[in-house]
Design a protein around this motif. Structure first.
Motif, PDB file in Angstrom:
ATOM      1  N   ALA A  58      43.991  32.581  73.093  1.00 11.22           N
ATOM      2  CA  ALA A  58      43.734  31.306  73.763  1.00 11.22           C
ATOM      3  C   ALA A  58      43.238  31.496  75.197  1.00 11.22           C
ATOM      4  O   ALA A  58      43.153  30.533  75.946  1.00 11.22           O
ATOM      5  CB  ALA A  58      45.010  30.458  73.755  1.00 11.22           C
ATOM      6  N   ASP A  59      42.917  32.733  75.580  1.00 11.14           N
ATOM      7  CA  ASP A  59      42.452  33.055  76.938  1.00 11.14           C
ATOM      8  C   ASP A  59      43.445  32.626  78.011  1.00 11.14           C
ATOM      9  O   ASP A  59      43.063  32.156  79.073  1.00 11.14           O
ATOM     10  CB  ASP A  59      41.075  32.429  77.225  1.00 11.14           C
ATOM     11  N   ARG A  60      44.715  32.782  77.737  1.00  8.04           N
ATOM     12  CA  ARG A  60      45.748  32.471  78.732  1.00  8.04           C
ATOM     13  C   ARG A  60      46.081  33.710  79.539  1.00  8.04           C
ATOM     14  O   ARG A  60      45.758  34.831  79.165  1.00  8.04           O
ATOM     15  CB  ARG A  60      46.999  31.944  78.037  1.00  8.04           C
ATOM     16  N   THR A  61      46.752  33.487  80.658  1.00  8.79           N
ATOM     17  CA  THR A  61      47.161  34.597  81.511  1.00  8.79           C
ATOM     18  C   THR A  61      48.237  35.407  80.812  1.00  8.79           C
ATOM     19  O   THR A  61      49.166  34.857  80.228  1.00  8.79           O
ATOM     20  CB  THR A  61      47.711  34.054  82.835  1.00  8.79           C
ATOM     21  N   LEU A  62      48.094  36.729  80.886  1.00  4.06           N
ATOM     22  CA  LEU A  62      49.051  37.622  80.254  1.00  4.06           C
ATOM     23  C   LEU A  62      49.808  38.401  81.326  1.00  4.06           C
ATOM     24  O   LEU A  62      49.240  38.758  82.361  1.00  4.06           O
ATOM     25  CB  LEU A  62      48.333  38.597  79.329  1.00  4.06           C
TER      26      LEU A  62
END
Length: 66
Positions: free
Chosen positions: A20-24
């Protein structure tokens, strides 16, 4: 030393966030980097009256609208 800890729940969450292209965790936050590039815009007009409230966005608000 022992083997690395197996964390299937965390591993699955990381895969979902990456998809989901979220911050990891442990990686640069590209959205934060983009946001801090520019100064904040003033809200309101020269008479001192407040402007409209800011648009709420993001995954948390999408799941829990006010």
């Amino acid at each position: 030393m022992g083997s690395p800890t197996v964390t299937p729940l965390y591993d699955q969450l990381v895969r979902e966030w990456a998809a989901a292209d979220r911050t990891l965790p442990g990686l640069p936050d590209m959205e934060w980097s983009r946001l801090v590039l520019y100064p904040a815009q003033s809200v309101g007009d020269p008479d001192g009256r407040p402007g409209p409230p800011p648009q709420r966005r993001g995954w948390l608000h999408d799941r829990h609208p006010v």
